[in-house]
Design a protein around this motif. Structure first.
Motif, PDB file in Angstrom:
ATOM      1  N   ASP A 108      -0.640   6.377   7.324  1.00 35.37           N
ATOM      2  CA  ASP A 108      -1.695   5.855   6.304  1.00 35.37           C
ATOM      3  C   ASP A 108      -0.859   6.177   4.902  1.00 35.37           C
ATOM      4  OD1 ASP A 108      -4.124   5.403   5.227  1.00 35.37           O
ATOM      5  OD2 ASP A 108      -4.418   7.563   4.877  1.00 35.37           O
ATOM      6  N   PHE A 109      -1.287   5.247   4.000  1.00 34.92           N
ATOM      7  CA  PHE A 109      -0.564   5.462   2.691  1.00 34.92           C
ATOM      8  C   PHE A 109      -1.424   5.019   1.771  1.00 34.92           C
ATOM      9  CE2 PHE A 109       3.006   4.113  -0.525  1.00 34.92           C
ATOM     10  CZ  PHE A 109       2.777   5.276  -1.123  1.00 34.92           C
ATOM     11  N   SER A 110      -2.381   5.795   0.729  1.00 35.58           N
ATOM     12  CA  SER A 110      -3.050   5.136  -0.116  1.00 35.58           C
ATOM     13  C   SER A 110      -2.964   5.732  -1.672  1.00 35.58           C
ATOM     14  CB  SER A 110      -4.490   5.559   0.120  1.00 35.58           C
ATOM     15  OG  SER A 110      -4.671   7.091  -0.035  1.00 35.58           O
ATOM     16  N   ILE A 111      -2.895   4.767  -2.521  1.00 37.61           N
ATOM     17  CA  ILE A 111      -2.706   5.035  -3.914  1.00 37.61           C
ATOM     18  C   ILE A 111      -3.912   4.665  -4.729  1.00 37.61           C
ATOM     19  CG2 ILE A 111      -1.362   4.762  -6.135  1.00 37.61           C
ATOM     20  CD1 ILE A 111       1.102   4.317  -4.320  1.00 37.61           C
ATOM     21  N   LYS A 112      -4.500   5.360  -5.679  1.00 38.15           N
ATOM     22  CA  LYS A 112      -5.390   4.953  -6.359  1.00 38.15           C
ATOM     23  C   LYS A 112      -5.444   5.446  -7.823  1.00 38.15           C
ATOM     24  CE  LYS A 112      -9.022   8.696  -5.477  1.00 38.15           C
ATOM     25  NZ  LYS A 112     -10.217   8.886  -5.096  1.00 38.15           N
TER      26      LYS A 112
END
Length: 163
Positions: A108-112
């Motif tokens: 899982d990889f998230s950038i916000k």
């Protein structure tokens, strides 16, 4: 059955020969070294609110992980941090994962973006003064596999030897 095992052995030998030396490291890991490396890189990239969660290493014993001379260890990690830009976040993750021996599989990889309007004058003044607040939040979950020589215990003598 024997032909299938021979075929698997040939395939794994080719993969092994092509693998980088870093991937074939048998020294194991020290959690303190990983934490220090993480902190040093986080400081280098001016990250804020950085944290890493590392599970206890688990020795995999089933299926393809059942090897005579090697133990395959699995560690699950979660990294969270705030960075100035998404580019810095991605560069940090790439550099950090490159420091780890063995193999990493990102699940899982998230950038916000924390501020939709971008930088205002006050943000730019704080950044130039070294008071960096992350405008981008990132979270990475990954599984990390590393190899270690099996230790064979000799029950009659009581000593340990590497196989």
């Amino acid at each position: 059955n024997v032909e299938a095992r021979v075929s698997d052995a040939k395939k794994y030998k080719q993969i092994w020969l092509k693998a980088e030396n870093k991937r074939k490291n048998f020294n194991g890991i020290k959690i303190s070294d990983i934490n220090e490396s993480f902190k040093a890189l986080a400081d280098q990239y001016n990250l804020s609110a950085s944290s890493i969660t590392i599970s206890v290493p688990e020795i995999l014993k089933d299926g393809v992980y059942n090897r005579q001379a090697l133990d395959v260890h699995l560690v699950n990690c979660i990294v969270t941090f705030d960075a100035i830009t998404d580019r810095m976040a991605i560069d940090f993750i790439n550099n950090f994962l490159d420091t780890l021996p063995g193999y990493v599989v990102i699940s899982d990889f998230s950038i916000k973006k924390n501020k939709k309007e971008g930088y205002n004058d006050n943000d730019l003044v704080n950044i130039s003064a070294g008071k960096v607040t992350g405008l981008t939040s990132a979270k990475v979950s990954f599984s990390w596999y590393f190899l270690k020589h099996k230790i064979i215990r000799n029950s009659t003598i009581g000593d340990e030897t590497k196989k």
